[in-house]
Design a protein around this motif. Structure first.
Motif, mmCIF file in Angstrom:
data_model
loop_
_atom_site.group_PDB
_atom_site.id
_atom_site.type_symbol
_atom_site.label_atom_id
_atom_site.label_comp_id
_atom_site.label_asym_id
_atom_site.label_seq_id
_atom_site.Cartn_x
_atom_site.Cartn_y
_atom_site.Cartn_z
ATOM 1 N N TYR A 28 0.827 -1.204 0.000
ATOM 2 C CA TYR A 28 0.000 0.000 0.000
ATOM 3 C C TYR A 28 0.864 1.259 0.000
ATOM 4 O O TYR A 28 0.651 2.172 -0.810
ATOM 5 N N LYS A 31 2.758 1.664 -3.377
ATOM 6 C CA LYS A 31 1.873 2.081 -4.461
ATOM 7 C C LYS A 31 1.542 3.562 -4.327
ATOM 8 O O LYS A 31 1.487 4.291 -5.318
ATOM 9 N N LYS A 32 1.328 4.009 -3.094
ATOM 10 C CA LYS A 32 1.040 5.420 -2.835
ATOM 11 C C LYS A 32 2.223 6.291 -3.252
ATOM 12 O O LYS A 32 2.046 7.323 -3.915
ATOM 13 N N LYS A 35 2.435 6.486 -7.033
ATOM 14 C CA LYS A 35 1.386 7.353 -7.567
ATOM 15 C C LYS A 35 1.778 8.820 -7.413
ATOM 16 O O LYS A 35 1.611 9.622 -8.328
#
Length: 46
Positions: A28, A31-32, A35
Motif C-alpha cells: 500500500y 503504491k502510494k 502514484k
C-alpha cells in the motif's frame, strides 16, 4: 511478486519472513509513493 507473478501476500510474507498484514502495508505504502511520483512527473496518473 504480487502483481507480476500473481503470488498471494501470505506466500510472499512466508518467503521473506513477514506477516501478511506487513506485506499488505508495504505494498500500500509503495503504491502510494509511486502514484505521487507519477503525479510529480505529470504522467497523467490520477
Amino acid at each position: 511478486m504480487k502483481f507480476f507473478l500473481g503470488v498471494k501476500a501470505e506466500d510472499i510474507g512466508r518467503k521473506i519472513g513477514l506477516s501478511k498484514s506487513a506485506v499488505d502495508s508495504r505494498i500500500y505504502r509503495n503504491k502510494k509513493n509511486l502514484k505521487e511520483s507519477a503525479r510529480s512527473l505529470k504522467l497523467g496518473v490520477v
